[in-house]
Design a protein around this motif. Sequence first.
Motif, PDB file in Angstrom:
ATOM      1  N   LEU A   1      70.172 -67.430 -37.740  1.00  0.00           N
ATOM      2  CA  LEU A   1      71.064 -66.329 -37.350  1.00  0.00           C
ATOM      3  C   LEU A   1      70.339 -64.974 -37.459  1.00  0.00           C
ATOM      4  O   LEU A   1      70.468 -64.110 -36.575  1.00  0.00           O
ATOM      5  N   ALA A   2      69.550 -64.831 -38.509  1.00  0.00           N
ATOM      6  CA  ALA A   2      68.792 -63.580 -38.681  1.00  0.00           C
ATOM      7  C   ALA A   2      67.834 -63.372 -37.499  1.00  0.00           C
ATOM      8  O   ALA A   2      67.697 -62.252 -36.982  1.00  0.00           O
ATOM      9  N   LEU A   3      67.195 -64.447 -37.055  1.00  0.00           N
ATOM     10  CA  LEU A   3      66.266 -64.334 -35.925  1.00  0.00           C
ATOM     11  C   LEU A   3      67.006 -63.995 -34.635  1.00  0.00           C
ATOM     12  O   LEU A   3      66.520 -63.205 -33.817  1.00  0.00           O
ATOM     13  N   CYS A   4      68.191 -64.567 -34.452  1.00  0.00           N
ATOM     14  CA  CYS A   4      68.993 -64.236 -33.262  1.00  0.00           C
ATOM     15  C   CYS A   4      69.346 -62.745 -33.267  1.00  0.00           C
ATOM     16  O   CYS A   4      69.246 -62.064 -32.237  1.00  0.00           O
ATOM     17  N   VAL A   5      69.755 -62.243 -34.439  1.00  0.00           N
ATOM     18  CA  VAL A   5      70.107 -60.816 -34.556  1.00  0.00           C
ATOM     19  C   VAL A   5      68.873 -59.956 -34.258  1.00  0.00           C
ATOM     20  O   VAL A   5      68.954 -58.926 -33.575  1.00  0.00           O
ATOM     21  N   MET A   6      67.703 -60.414 -34.733  1.00  0.00           N
ATOM     22  CA  MET A   6      66.470 -59.658 -34.458  1.00  0.00           C
ATOM     23  C   MET A   6      66.112 -59.659 -32.974  1.00  0.00           C
ATOM     24  O   MET A   6      65.580 -58.677 -32.461  1.00  0.00           O
ATOM     25  N   SER A   7      66.408 -60.769 -32.289  1.00  0.00           N
ATOM     26  CA  SER A   7      66.135 -60.798 -30.843  1.00  0.00           C
ATOM     27  C   SER A   7      66.989 -59.766 -30.131  1.00  0.00           C
ATOM     28  O   SER A   7      66.542 -59.117 -29.179  1.00  0.00           O
ATOM     29  N   LEU A   8      68.219 -59.615 -30.609  1.00  0.00           N
ATOM     30  CA  LEU A   8      69.091 -58.592 -30.023  1.00  0.00           C
ATOM     31  C   LEU A   8      68.555 -57.191 -30.358  1.00  0.00           C
ATOM     32  O   LEU A   8      68.531 -56.306 -29.500  1.00  0.00           O
ATOM     33  N   GLU A   9      68.088 -57.022 -31.595  1.00  0.00           N
ATOM     34  CA  GLU A   9      67.485 -55.719 -31.946  1.00  0.00           C
ATOM     35  C   GLU A   9      66.308 -55.412 -31.010  1.00  0.00           C
ATOM     36  O   GLU A   9      66.139 -54.278 -30.565  1.00  0.00           O
ATOM     37  N   ARG A  10      65.518 -56.440 -30.687  1.00  0.00           N
ATOM     38  CA  ARG A  10      64.368 -56.210 -29.808  1.00  0.00           C
ATOM     39  C   ARG A  10      64.812 -55.808 -28.389  1.00  0.00           C
ATOM     40  O   ARG A  10      64.142 -55.033 -27.722  1.00  0.00           O
ATOM     41  N   GLU A  11      65.952 -56.351 -27.963  1.00  0.00           N
ATOM     42  CA  GLU A  11      66.493 -55.923 -26.659  1.00  0.00           C
ATOM     43  C   GLU A  11      66.786 -54.423 -26.686  1.00  0.00           C
ATOM     44  O   GLU A  11      66.577 -53.714 -25.701  1.00  0.00           O
ATOM     45  N   LEU A  12      67.314 -53.970 -27.832  1.00  0.00           N
ATOM     46  CA  LEU A  12      67.712 -52.561 -27.947  1.00  0.00           C
ATOM     47  C   LEU A  12      66.510 -51.658 -28.216  1.00  0.00           C
ATOM     48  O   LEU A  12      66.546 -50.467 -27.941  1.00  0.00           O
ATOM     49  N   ASN A  13      65.487 -52.240 -28.802  1.00  0.00           N
ATOM     50  CA  ASN A  13      64.313 -51.462 -29.173  1.00  0.00           C
ATOM     51  C   ASN A  13      63.053 -52.299 -28.947  1.00  0.00           C
ATOM     52  O   ASN A  13      62.470 -52.842 -29.885  1.00  0.00           O
ATOM     53  N   PRO A  14      62.614 -52.428 -27.680  1.00  0.00           N
ATOM     54  CA  PRO A  14      61.529 -53.349 -27.331  1.00  0.00           C
ATOM     55  C   PRO A  14      60.178 -52.996 -27.958  1.00  0.00           C
ATOM     56  O   PRO A  14      59.255 -53.802 -27.907  1.00  0.00           O
ATOM     57  N   SER A  15      60.076 -51.837 -28.574  1.00  0.00           N
ATOM     58  CA  SER A  15      58.750 -51.419 -29.063  1.00  0.00           C
ATOM     59  C   SER A  15      58.350 -52.087 -30.381  1.00  0.00           C
ATOM     60  O   SER A  15      57.221 -51.916 -30.828  1.00  0.00           O
ATOM     61  N   ILE A  16      59.224 -52.853 -31.017  1.00  0.00           N
ATOM     62  CA  ILE A  16      58.854 -53.383 -32.344  1.00  0.00           C
ATOM     63  C   ILE A  16      57.762 -54.446 -32.235  1.00  0.00           C
ATOM     64  O   ILE A  16      57.731 -55.229 -31.300  1.00  0.00           O
ATOM     65  N   SER A  17      56.873 -54.439 -33.244  1.00  0.00           N
ATOM     66  CA  SER A  17      55.744 -55.377 -33.221  1.00  0.00           C
ATOM     67  C   SER A  17      56.204 -56.752 -33.694  1.00  0.00           C
ATOM     68  O   SER A  17      57.244 -56.893 -34.347  1.00  0.00           O
ATOM     69  N   GLU A  18      55.376 -57.771 -33.380  1.00  0.00           N
ATOM     70  CA  GLU A  18      55.649 -59.144 -33.815  1.00  0.00           C
ATOM     71  C   GLU A  18      55.727 -59.205 -35.354  1.00  0.00           C
ATOM     72  O   GLU A  18      56.586 -59.876 -35.929  1.00  0.00           O
ATOM     73  N   GLU A  19      54.825 -58.489 -35.989  1.00  0.00           N
ATOM     74  CA  GLU A  19      54.775 -58.509 -37.454  1.00  0.00           C
ATOM     75  C   GLU A  19      56.061 -57.927 -38.059  1.00  0.00           C
ATOM     76  O   GLU A  19      56.657 -58.492 -38.971  1.00  0.00           O
ATOM     77  N   TYR A  20      56.499 -56.799 -37.505  1.00  0.00           N
ATOM     78  CA  TYR A  20      57.731 -56.169 -37.989  1.00  0.00           C
ATOM     79  C   TYR A  20      58.929 -57.074 -37.730  1.00  0.00           C
ATOM     80  O   TYR A  20      59.812 -57.234 -38.584  1.00  0.00           O
ATOM     81  N   PHE A  21      58.926 -57.688 -36.541  1.00  0.00           N
ATOM     82  CA  PHE A  21      60.021 -58.589 -36.157  1.00  0.00           C
ATOM     83  C   PHE A  21      60.175 -59.694 -37.215  1.00  0.00           C
ATOM     84  O   PHE A  21      61.274 -59.947 -37.726  1.00  0.00           O
ATOM     85  N   ASN A  22      59.061 -60.349 -37.562  1.00  0.00           N
ATOM     86  CA  ASN A  22      59.120 -61.457 -38.525  1.00  0.00           C
ATOM     87  C   ASN A  22      59.493 -60.969 -39.922  1.00  0.00           C
ATOM     88  O   ASN A  22      60.266 -61.617 -40.619  1.00  0.00           O
ATOM     89  N   LYS A  23      58.936 -59.841 -40.321  1.00  0.00           N
ATOM     90  CA  LYS A  23      59.237 -59.308 -41.662  1.00  0.00           C
ATOM     91  C   LYS A  23      60.707 -58.965 -41.767  1.00  0.00           C
ATOM     92  O   LYS A  23      61.377 -59.283 -42.750  1.00  0.00           O
TER      93      LYS A  23
END
Length: 364
Positions: free
Chosen positions: A134-156
């Motif tokens: 669920l946390a990863l799904c929420v992060m995917s949505l965050e990336r839609e809203l803010n595509p600039s985040i790095s892979e490392e930040y996404f996972n952290k």
Amino acid sequence: MIESDFILNDFETSKVSNGSVTWKTPSNIALVKYWGKQDPQIPENASISFTLDACFTLTTLEYKKLDKNSKSFNFDIYFEGEKKEDFKPKIQQFFERIEQYVPFLKDFDFVIKSRNSFPHSSGIASSASGMSALALCVMSLERELNPSISEEYFNKKASFLARLGSGSACRSIEGKLIVWGNHSDIEGSSNLFGVKFPYKIHKNFKNYHDTILLVDEGEKQVSSTVGHQLMYNHPFAKQRFQQANHNISKISEVFQNGDLNEFITIVESEALSLHAMMMTSNPYFILMKPNTLKIINKIWEFRGETNSNICFTLDAGANVHVLFPEAEKESVNNFIINELIQYCQENHYICDRIGNGAKRLSNN
Ligand code: DP6
């Protein structure tokens, strides 16, 4: 990194109207255990786990932008095709805890659809794989809203959010060996999220196996929330936290030098120490069953007779995780089938192994 680094400040919800995302997220098995925490989900000691592979949760998050501002979270949850009202409070609490870091949650209507690869009643904790998915799904949505985040930040941040749902879930984002909790011997380690073991892992641990023997498939007798609370006034709490942190130092060496004898000693001692904490808390519990002990004794006998590197670990329950190196898979599998599965409920067991972490499956 500190908590405030995980707050999403700049975002534009009008960018996204609706969509869905699916994550497949593994369970994990702790080798040095997390047992005892402080608010908000801060572990009393560092823990380390193998990420698993065959035991996983598959979660799809469907999201639809709401036209009006909402004061509450809007979601429905389906588990294995059935609408689950009784799962809602746990998700509600998770959303409340993470909202300050993902302030867009109330702008959407969510449908969460989830299923596990292992039977729900198997006694295998699904909170690690479920909350990390669920946390990863929420992060995917965050990336839609803010595509600039790095892979490392996404996972952290996914690990950081997952932790707020269930502590051990923060160790289910990546593979293969994850440390959670501040520890001076583990570079980059943090109480806020899990990190990959930062040193070279000896080849002895490549493709390590974990066969899970389902001794008791019932509901858990003690929820982990209650279990962790038992450490608050526990007479041996301080020593236990020290022991675990010391074991992290030792096992970190072992993962680098490949000493399987030392691995066995640390891992089995950790499992029994976890259960010793439950047996000496107030109220006290015995979560092992007679067949748990029979299996442990059989494993010790087999090891004595064959010089195998087989060993066991336990969760907060009666099931036994049988750990062994790839090089011994044939002999140990035969031993398990011939000698151990008779102690499992309806001969049920799951063959698992060390895995690579979560995977995104689709998004449209
Ligand atoms: C025995 O992560 O399930 O499996 O943070 O309250 O959700 P909460 O607890 P949880 O506890 C796991 C305890 C354990 C040991 C471990 O996985 O480290």
